[in-house]
Enzyme design. Sequence first.
Site, mmCIF file in Angstrom:
data_model
loop_
_atom_site.group_PDB
_atom_site.id
_atom_site.type_symbol
_atom_site.label_atom_id
_atom_site.label_comp_id
_atom_site.label_asym_id
_atom_site.label_seq_id
_atom_site.Cartn_x
_atom_site.Cartn_y
_atom_site.Cartn_z
ATOM 1 N N TYR A 38 -0.575 8.383 -2.618
ATOM 2 C CA TYR A 38 -0.588 8.056 -4.047
ATOM 3 C C TYR A 38 -1.735 8.788 -4.757
ATOM 4 O O TYR A 38 -1.681 9.031 -5.951
ATOM 5 C CB TYR A 38 -0.820 6.558 -4.255
ATOM 6 C CG TYR A 38 0.366 5.649 -4.052
ATOM 7 C CD1 TYR A 38 1.560 6.104 -3.501
ATOM 8 C CD2 TYR A 38 0.284 4.306 -4.426
ATOM 9 C CE1 TYR A 38 2.631 5.239 -3.314
ATOM 10 C CE2 TYR A 38 1.351 3.439 -4.254
ATOM 11 C CZ TYR A 38 2.520 3.910 -3.687
ATOM 12 O OH TYR A 38 3.569 3.043 -3.517
ATOM 13 N N CYS A 51 -4.431 -1.344 -1.923
ATOM 14 C CA CYS A 51 -4.587 0.094 -2.136
ATOM 15 C C CYS A 51 -5.538 0.296 -3.312
ATOM 16 O O CYS A 51 -5.261 -0.200 -4.418
ATOM 17 C CB CYS A 51 -3.206 0.675 -2.452
ATOM 18 S SG CYS A 51 -3.200 2.401 -2.919
ATOM 19 N N CYS A 86 -10.961 3.541 0.126
ATOM 20 C CA CYS A 86 -9.527 3.714 0.338
ATOM 21 C C CYS A 86 -9.170 2.858 1.544
ATOM 22 O O CYS A 86 -9.877 2.907 2.567
ATOM 23 C CB CYS A 86 -9.219 5.186 0.618
ATOM 24 S SG CYS A 86 -7.533 5.478 1.199
ATOM 25 N N ASP A 103 0.866 -1.176 0.000
ATOM 26 C CA ASP A 103 0.000 0.000 0.000
ATOM 27 C C ASP A 103 0.903 1.226 0.000
ATOM 28 O O ASP A 103 2.112 1.127 0.271
ATOM 29 C CB ASP A 103 -0.902 -0.007 1.246
ATOM 30 C CG ASP A 103 -1.814 1.226 1.318
ATOM 31 O OD1 ASP A 103 -2.321 1.654 0.266
ATOM 32 O OD2 ASP A 103 -2.000 1.779 2.417
ATOM 33 N N SER A 104 0.315 2.377 -0.247
ATOM 34 C CA SER A 104 1.079 3.632 -0.195
ATOM 35 C C SER A 104 1.510 3.929 1.240
ATOM 36 O O SER A 104 2.243 4.877 1.465
ATOM 37 C CB SER A 104 0.207 4.770 -0.700
ATOM 38 O OG SER A 104 -0.931 4.890 0.130
HETATM 39 N N1 DGL Z 1 -4.637 3.240 0.831
HETATM 40 C C1 DGL Z 1 -4.658 3.963 -0.414
HETATM 41 C C2 DGL Z 1 -5.958 3.639 -1.153
HETATM 42 O O1 DGL Z 1 -6.566 2.644 -0.846
HETATM 43 C C3 DGL Z 1 -4.376 5.397 -0.178
HETATM 44 C C4 DGL Z 1 -3.954 6.108 -1.394
HETATM 45 C C5 DGL Z 1 -3.099 7.301 -1.159
HETATM 46 O O2 DGL Z 1 -1.948 7.126 -0.743
HETATM 47 O O3 DGL Z 1 -3.565 8.398 -1.459
HETATM 48 O O4 DGL Z 1 -6.378 4.338 -2.029
#
Ligand code: DGL
Length: 259
Positions: free
Chosen positions: A43, A74, A183, A11-12
Amino acid sequence: MTNTNSIGLFDSGIGGTSIWAAIHALLPAENTIYLADSKNAPYGQKTKDEIIALSIKNTQFLLEQNCKIIVVACNTATTNAIKELRAKYDVPIIGIEPAIKPAAQNSATNTIGILATRGTLNSELFHQTILKFDQTKIVEQIGHHLVTLIENGELESPQMKELLKTYLKPMIESNIDYLVLGCSHYPYLIPQIKKILPKKIKIIDSGEAVARQTKNILQERNNLNSGTQPGKSIFYTNADPKVLEAILKHKHTIIQKDF
Ligand code: DGL
């Protein structure tokens, strides 16, 4: 046959641990490797090309650890890069998308809300998905700044509360009866969100569906770990490990590494 190689997730940042928790609960014997690319979060503000490049970097790292399956924990990376990842790698790749379908199918008011990043809501894949539910009114809201605040450990800060109120108000006024958390960071906000939403509005995320899908794919390929001991979980982060430590309920191996 048993396959003891790990399930790899990325994930980010720390948000995808909500997906990891669902997988770990359903498949406790599996070894897992989780990669938190917190250094590059969020992200959701990046271009599609940037998200693809980061997703490839993360997948490469997990494959170097011999992961048998990759879970893109993510929504932003899934909706922007899963096609490219699947084209590049042979290993099965599971994605996570906002749970629009169960919300739309069960909505009595025929109106649902979705809170997600800009990257997810603007993606082609998301637009294709909502076309299938054109009978349902979908109130979309970008969760500006929420990921950054969560990455800073500010789950309950006054700024977080204010932002959530601002984002949820138009949805309540539109009479939604389902709120889709699009998210993987947002399930950590459920206690705060519940304080704002009327009780009749249900909140859904995709964690359990992704866990079931991961199990099905491993089963189909005869790749489950049939061991009886609890699996080992390793977490990698390229930022301060304290945030990851705080969000995980139990003590796990956390390795700080620049990747
Ligand atoms: N957990 C990421 C998602 O599900 C977050 C994305 C981000 O870093 O903006 O979209």
